[in-house]
Write an enzyme that holds these catalytic residues in place. Structure first.
Site, PDB file in Angstrom:
ATOM      1  N   ARG A  38       3.392   6.797  -7.370  1.00 33.03           N
ATOM      2  CA  ARG A  38       4.251   6.438  -6.600  1.00 33.03           C
ATOM      3  C   ARG A  38       5.960   6.557  -6.110  1.00 33.03           C
ATOM      4  NH1 ARG A  38       3.027   0.274  -4.915  1.00 33.03           N
ATOM      5  NH2 ARG A  38       1.135   1.087  -4.621  1.00 33.03           N
ATOM      6  N   CYS A 272      -2.990  -9.771   3.464  1.00 37.45           N
ATOM      7  CA  CYS A 272      -2.381 -11.329   3.290  1.00 37.45           C
ATOM      8  C   CYS A 272      -3.706 -12.300   4.005  1.00 37.45           C
ATOM      9  CB  CYS A 272      -1.428 -11.023   4.303  1.00 37.45           C
ATOM     10  SG  CYS A 272       0.224 -10.366   3.231  1.00 37.45           S
TER      11      CYS A 272
END
Length: 480
Positions: A38, A272
């Protein structure tokens, strides 16, 4: 020079820190993560996330006052302000399984901060966390502090993917919650000074810790509730011959309600909404408020109902079987302008169709084949753990092919399901598609982005969510 370190180089940490670096040239910003691939991606030309405008911001600052590193401890040790933006997945086992947030990564971050710190620090909660997390983190830090003073702030993010950079440049509000003590207020002011370099003073709101933590959950719950409200109406519209677009337009012109988040669709997704509502449900249960928790559970139930209703409609319309029929899936991301597939409704729709033995050909302009295969084989909530801790799936779903072109996806297909509202899907040559499909050819528009009447003129049988049904569909009711 103020030094900021952010633990976690994901969808929140990366863009937020890049914009802080751009807007505050006198602040040194380090984004740290234990994932080597990443961080390598953040340091390359191919960033690990797709977000309009992000590339330019990162390229302007990287190497000047914005750094991406795997040397977590060094940067935490040197920082004045430490943002924590780590995964807070939903627990899959133990107390609160399926609802409560798993704070394992948060806790280990807090212990590491306490271990390596040699000077006083402000620790900022950036990931969405349950109410009272700050209190728990505070206890860990103070019990391991070796005389160093820590102040905890809650600074929830309110970014919408696809517009994150604009949201950061020009936020509706920046919320900072802290302790109501002199030290707490001083910490709030220090963070306020960073944001005030580009955000107008009246948009920086300060609250106590609990209000800031709960505001984030409440905001997401309210937004998801609006989507479930209009989706519930869409089912009634289909049953009565009303048009959900006309109904939601009429409702949205009421200035008390407003027009946003009133588009009927196959369901909401993203990292979310569901997670935060489940979290809210759990907090309500823990605080002895079962009526409140039941109320919020319904928002998720309607969302699940909308996805299964869509699958049932597809199967019922096609002579009650999709076995061995090729179905084109246009769009896999949870919304346009992002490559994010977390909790995307496409996963449940695809699994539903695969359960009926369909063959799927999937095209999304931003989602890789590897990601789609992972999503279709992963267990619920696995996606929210760091990549190296996710189960590696050796199996690929045989009945799924991923292609890089909408026309290839629809060739010889019996039906097209539009599951993401990418702009390019509005301007496809549907006549060309129709000519290369099996007949009768169906379009199931899960985002209401096509011109249904034009498609009917071409010869398609069309299902649009919440719109009056074709005669064909009326004859084949979808029994849930």
């Amino acid at each position: 020079m103020v030094k900021i370190c952010c633990i976690g180089a994901g969808y929140v940490g990366g863009p937020t820190m890049a914009v802080i670096a751009l807007k505050c040239p006198s602040v040194e910003v380090a984004v740290v993560d234990i994932s080597v691939p990443r961080i390598s991606a953040w340091n390359s030309d191919q960033l690990p996330i797709y977000e309009p405008g992000l590339d330019e911001v990162v390229k302007q600052c990287r190497g000047k006052n914005l750094f991406f590193s795997t040397d977590v401890e060094k940067h935490v040790c040197e920082a004045d302000i430490v943002f924590v933006s780590v995964n807070t997945p939903t627990k899959t086992r133990g107390l609160g399984a399926g609802k409560a947030a798993d704070l394992t990564y948060w806790e280990s971050a807090a212990r590491m901060i306490a271990d390596v710190s040699k000077s006083d620090k402000i620790v900022v909660e950036k990931s969405t966390v349950p109410v009272k997390t700050a209190e728990a983190i505070e206890k860990i830090l103070t019990h391991n502090s070796k005389g160093i003073k820590f102040q905890i702030l809650s600074n929830p993010e309110f970014l919408a993917e696809g517009t994150a950079i604009q949201d950061l440049f020009n936020p509706d509000r920046v919320l900072i919650g802290g302790r109501e003590t002199p030290e707490g207020q001083k910490a709030i002011q220090a963070l306020k000074d960073v944001y005030a370099q580009w955000v107008p003073e009246n948009r920086i709101l300060t609250t106590n810790l609990w209000s800031a933590e709960l505001s984030k959950l409440a905001a997401n719950a309210f937004l998801a509730q609006r989507i479930s409200s209009v989706n519930a109406m869409s089912a009634l519209c289909e049953a009565t011959g009303a048009d959900v677009a006309q109904v939601s337009f009429a409702v949205g012109t009421d200035s008390r309600i407003g027009p946003k988040f009133l588009n009927a669709s196959v369901g909401f997704g993203g990292s979310c909404f569901q997670k935060d509502i489940l979290n809210l449900v759990y907090i309500c249960e823990c605080n002895g408020l079962p009526e409140v928790s039941e109320y919020w559970k319904q928002v998720i139930k309607i969302n699940d109902y909308q996805k299964s209703r869509f699958v049932n409609r597809v199967v019922a319309s096609m002579f009650n079987t999709v076995a061995n029929k090729k179905i084109a899936i246009l769009g896999f991301a949870f919304k346009k302008d992002t490559g994010d597939t977390r909790e995307t409704p496409a996963i449940d729709v695809c699994k539903g169709l695969l359960g009926d033995k369909a063959r799927l050909s999937i095209y999304d302009p931003q989602v890789t084949e590897d990601q789609i295969q992972r999503d279709l084989t992963m267990n619920k909530f696995d996606w929210d753990h760091p990549l190296h801790l996710q189960p590696m799936s050796p199996t690929t779903v045989k009945q799924v092919s991923v292609v890089w072109d909408a026309y290839e996806a629809t060739r010889d297909a019996h039906a097209v399901c539009i599951l993401t509202e990418w702009d390019e899907f509005k301007s496809l040559d549907y006549q060309r598609m129709y000519d290369n499909m099996q007949k009768p050819a169906f379009v199931f528009d899960g985002r209401n982005i096509t011109n249904a009447n034009k498609l009917r003129e071409i010869g398609f049988i069309v299902y649009s969510i919440g719109k009056p049904l074709d005669a064909w569909l009326k004859d084949m009711p979808a029994v849930a």
